[in-house]
Design a protein around this motif. Structure first.
Motif, PDB file in Angstrom:
ATOM      1  N   THR A 196      14.716 -28.777  -9.393  1.00 13.53           N
ATOM      2  CA  THR A 196      13.510 -27.954  -9.433  1.00 13.53           C
ATOM      3  C   THR A 196      13.820 -26.563  -9.961  1.00 13.53           C
ATOM      4  N   ILE A 197      14.897 -25.971  -9.465  1.00 10.54           N
ATOM      5  CA  ILE A 197      15.310 -24.640  -9.920  1.00 10.54           C
ATOM      6  C   ILE A 197      15.682 -24.677 -11.400  1.00 10.54           C
ATOM      7  N   ALA A 198      16.438 -25.704 -11.800  1.00 11.92           N
ATOM      8  CA  ALA A 198      16.844 -25.832 -13.204  1.00 11.92           C
ATOM      9  C   ALA A 198      15.624 -25.958 -14.110  1.00 11.92           C
ATOM     10  N   GLY A 199      14.660 -26.799 -13.716  1.00 11.18           N
ATOM     11  CA  GLY A 199      13.454 -26.977 -14.518  1.00 11.18           C
ATOM     12  C   GLY A 199      12.668 -25.690 -14.657  1.00 11.18           C
ATOM     13  N   ALA A 200      12.532 -24.931 -13.563  1.00 12.99           N
ATOM     14  CA  ALA A 200      11.815 -23.654 -13.605  1.00 12.99           C
ATOM     15  C   ALA A 200      12.515 -22.662 -14.527  1.00 12.99           C
ATOM     16  N   MET A 201      13.843 -22.608 -14.467  1.00  7.32           N
ATOM     17  CA  MET A 201      14.612 -21.700 -15.330  1.00  7.32           C
ATOM     18  C   MET A 201      14.429 -22.065 -16.802  1.00  7.32           C
ATOM     19  N   MET A 202      14.479 -23.357 -17.103  1.00  2.10           N
ATOM     20  CA  MET A 202      14.349 -23.806 -18.493  1.00  2.10           C
ATOM     21  C   MET A 202      12.951 -23.531 -19.039  1.00  2.10           C
ATOM     22  N   LEU A 203      11.926 -23.741 -18.203  1.00  2.00           N
ATOM     23  CA  LEU A 203      10.554 -23.485 -18.646  1.00  2.00           C
ATOM     24  C   LEU A 203      10.304 -21.998 -18.845  1.00  2.00           C
ATOM     25  N   MET A 204      10.857 -21.158 -17.992  1.00  2.00           N
ATOM     26  CA  MET A 204      10.692 -19.714 -18.148  1.00  2.00           C
ATOM     27  C   MET A 204      11.339 -19.242 -19.445  1.00  2.00           C
ATOM     28  N   TYR A 205      12.544 -19.742 -19.724  1.00  2.00           N
ATOM     29  CA  TYR A 205      13.228 -19.368 -20.964  1.00  2.00           C
ATOM     30  C   TYR A 205      12.439 -19.860 -22.174  1.00  2.00           C
ATOM     31  N   SER A 206      11.954 -21.102 -22.093  1.00  2.00           N
ATOM     32  CA  SER A 206      11.183 -21.678 -23.195  1.00  2.00           C
ATOM     33  C   SER A 206       9.894 -20.896 -23.432  1.00  2.00           C
TER      34      SER A 206
ATOM     35  N   LEU B 296      10.272 -29.442 -18.081  1.00  2.00           N
ATOM     36  CA  LEU B 296       9.041 -29.921 -17.459  1.00  2.00           C
ATOM     37  C   LEU B 296       9.301 -31.172 -16.625  1.00  2.00           C
ATOM     38  N   GLN B 297      10.119 -32.084 -17.156  1.00  2.00           N
ATOM     39  CA  GLN B 297      10.447 -33.303 -16.404  1.00  2.00           C
ATOM     40  C   GLN B 297      11.221 -32.977 -15.139  1.00  2.00           C
ATOM     41  N   LEU B 298      12.197 -32.068 -15.253  1.00  2.18           N
ATOM     42  CA  LEU B 298      12.990 -31.668 -14.087  1.00  2.18           C
ATOM     43  C   LEU B 298      12.119 -31.008 -13.025  1.00  2.18           C
ATOM     44  N   LEU B 299      11.260 -30.069 -13.450  1.00  2.00           N
ATOM     45  CA  LEU B 299      10.441 -29.337 -12.495  1.00  2.00           C
ATOM     46  C   LEU B 299       9.451 -30.252 -11.783  1.00  2.00           C
ATOM     47  N   LEU B 300       8.736 -31.091 -12.554  1.00  2.00           N
ATOM     48  CA  LEU B 300       7.722 -31.957 -11.950  1.00  2.00           C
ATOM     49  C   LEU B 300       8.359 -33.015 -11.042  1.00  2.00           C
ATOM     50  N   GLY B 301       9.464 -33.629 -11.504  1.00  2.00           N
ATOM     51  CA  GLY B 301      10.163 -34.603 -10.664  1.00  2.00           C
ATOM     52  C   GLY B 301      10.714 -33.961  -9.405  1.00  2.00           C
ATOM     53  N   GLY B 302      11.239 -32.737  -9.543  1.00  2.00           N
ATOM     54  CA  GLY B 302      11.780 -32.024  -8.392  1.00  2.00           C
ATOM     55  C   GLY B 302      10.718 -31.660  -7.381  1.00  2.00           C
ATOM     56  N   VAL B 303       9.539 -31.231  -7.873  1.00  2.00           N
ATOM     57  CA  VAL B 303       8.443 -30.864  -6.971  1.00  2.00           C
ATOM     58  C   VAL B 303       7.970 -32.082  -6.175  1.00  2.00           C
ATOM     59  N   VAL B 304       7.864 -33.243  -6.831  1.00  2.00           N
ATOM     60  CA  VAL B 304       7.461 -34.465  -6.125  1.00  2.00           C
ATOM     61  C   VAL B 304       8.495 -34.813  -5.057  1.00  2.00           C
ATOM     62  N   CYS B 305       9.776 -34.670  -5.390  1.00  3.93           N
ATOM     63  CA  CYS B 305      10.839 -34.921  -4.404  1.00  3.93           C
ATOM     64  C   CYS B 305      10.704 -33.974  -3.207  1.00  3.93           C
ATOM     65  N   LEU B 306      10.386 -32.712  -3.464  1.00  3.26           N
ATOM     66  CA  LEU B 306      10.220 -31.739  -2.385  1.00  3.26           C
ATOM     67  C   LEU B 306       9.050 -32.114  -1.474  1.00  3.26           C
TER      68      LEU B 306
ATOM     69  N   ILE C 262      27.188 -23.807  -1.753  1.00  3.58           N
ATOM     70  CA  ILE C 262      26.334 -23.021  -2.643  1.00  3.58           C
ATOM     71  C   ILE C 262      26.822 -23.125  -4.086  1.00  3.58           C
ATOM     72  N   TRP C 263      28.139 -23.027  -4.277  1.00  2.17           N
ATOM     73  CA  TRP C 263      28.707 -23.173  -5.623  1.00  2.17           C
ATOM     74  C   TRP C 263      28.501 -24.586  -6.155  1.00  2.17           C
ATOM     75  N   ALA C 264      28.520 -25.575  -5.259  1.00  2.47           N
ATOM     76  CA  ALA C 264      28.294 -26.965  -5.682  1.00  2.47           C
ATOM     77  C   ALA C 264      26.875 -27.141  -6.226  1.00  2.47           C
ATOM     78  N   VAL C 265      25.898 -26.549  -5.531  1.00  2.00           N
ATOM     79  CA  VAL C 265      24.502 -26.615  -5.987  1.00  2.00           C
ATOM     80  C   VAL C 265      24.348 -25.874  -7.314  1.00  2.00           C
ATOM     81  N   ALA C 266      25.000 -24.703  -7.434  1.00  2.00           N
ATOM     82  CA  ALA C 266      24.934 -23.939  -8.683  1.00  2.00           C
ATOM     83  C   ALA C 266      25.517 -24.750  -9.843  1.00  2.00           C
ATOM     84  N   TYR C 267      26.622 -25.442  -9.573  1.00  2.00           N
ATOM     85  CA  TYR C 267      27.232 -26.287 -10.602  1.00  2.00           C
ATOM     86  C   TYR C 267      26.280 -27.390 -11.040  1.00  2.00           C
ATOM     87  N   LEU C 268      25.609 -28.027 -10.071  1.00  2.00           N
ATOM     88  CA  LEU C 268      24.674 -29.107 -10.396  1.00  2.00           C
ATOM     89  C   LEU C 268      23.456 -28.589 -11.155  1.00  2.00           C
ATOM     90  N   ILE C 269      23.001 -27.370 -10.822  1.00  2.00           N
ATOM     91  CA  ILE C 269      21.866 -26.777 -11.534  1.00  2.00           C
ATOM     92  C   ILE C 269      22.227 -26.550 -13.000  1.00  2.00           C
TER      93      ILE C 269
END
Length: 258
Positions: free
Chosen positions: A1-11, A143-153, A175-182
């Motif tokens: 979800t965080i990754a999708g939001a970051m990518m959409l903001m940059y886009s 968009l796919q990451l954000l929407l899929g992540g929101v449904v998971c949440l 915390i570093w593990a989550v950052a790596y996955l993002i």
């Protein structure tokens, strides 16, 4: 979800949003299939099935892609693809048919769920190439990451998983593990996955499953004390051989003209 939001903001800052209602609905479908049905259901099974075994089952994804291409796009498998499918099915039968697994009903249900999750990723791999999604790979992936992540949440909240969360249990390592996955698991890897689906055959894209089972089995053995039986090892060889036969072009090369 965080990754999708970051990518959409940059886009959005770079080019603005370009997706329409159809692209939004298609991105929602892909996000649910990949991250709710695919990743979410897979994670549920890992409470029961060893990670190495799960990775071996996921290695059948290229086999499923070949069958979906035949069913959906009428692209018939070649002789080496049929051989690969046969080896894959045989390997799966050996893997699932071990005595210690057959007697465990929850293990068998988990295997079915893993196959369903694998099918979801395979289906989207075939479907994406012609789907109406944003032209920008970054925007489409985000968009796919954000929407899929929101449904998971939403699902997580609905089943009250937050009651099991303890903020005091957070460590710098987690915390570093989550950052790596993002960064690498979502932004880099998923963007590359979407780029390749637009430019390469889905069967070729899913060759990432070549190395996953071997690495997962070794890490499970070294870090989680998971056992690797002779039958599992032999099944792994058959599964990987099946994937190789599907993706290698055995057609003779034409001699170049001088």
């Amino acid at each position: 979800t965080i990754a999708g939001a970051m990518m959409l903001m940059y886009s959005a800052l770079k080019d603005g949003f370009t997706f329409n209602k159809t692209a939004f609905k298609n991105a929602l479908f892909a996000g649910v299939m990949l991250f709710v049905v695919g990743n979410g259901m897979m994670l549920w099974t890992l409470r029961i099935v060893d990670s190495g075994i799960a990775a071996l089952i996921v290695a059948t994804r290229p086999l499923i892609v070949i069958l979906l291409l035949w069913k959906i796009k009428n692209i018939k498998p070649t002789w080496n693809s049929w051989l690969g499918i046969f080896l894959g099915v045989l390997g799966m039968a050996l893997l699932v048919g071990q005595a210690e697994f057959v007697s465990n009903s929850m293990w068998l249900i988990s295997v079915f769920v893993i196959l369903l999750a694998t099918w979801a990723w395979a289906y989207v791999s075939v479907w994406t190439k012609d789907a109406k999604l944003p032209e920008s790979v970054l925007e489409s992936s985000g968009l796919q990451l954000l929407l899929g992540g929101v449904v998971c949440l939403f699902i997580s909240v609905a089943i009250r998983e937050y009651e099991q969360f303890e903020i005091a249990a957070l460590t710098s390592k987690s915390i570093w593990a989550v950052a790596y996955l993002i960064i690498f698991g979502s932004i880099v890897a998923f963007t590359a996955f979407n780029y390749l689906l637009k430019n390469v055959s889905p069967a070729k894209v899913n060759t990432c499953t070549y190395v996953n089972p071997v690495i997962a089995m070794l890490l499970g053995f070294l870090l989680n004390n998971e056992t690797i039986s002779f039958q599992s090892g032999f099944a792994a060889i058959l599964l990987l051989m099946g994937v190789v036969f599907i993706n290698v072009n055995f057609a003779p090369r034409k001699a170049s003209k001088l």
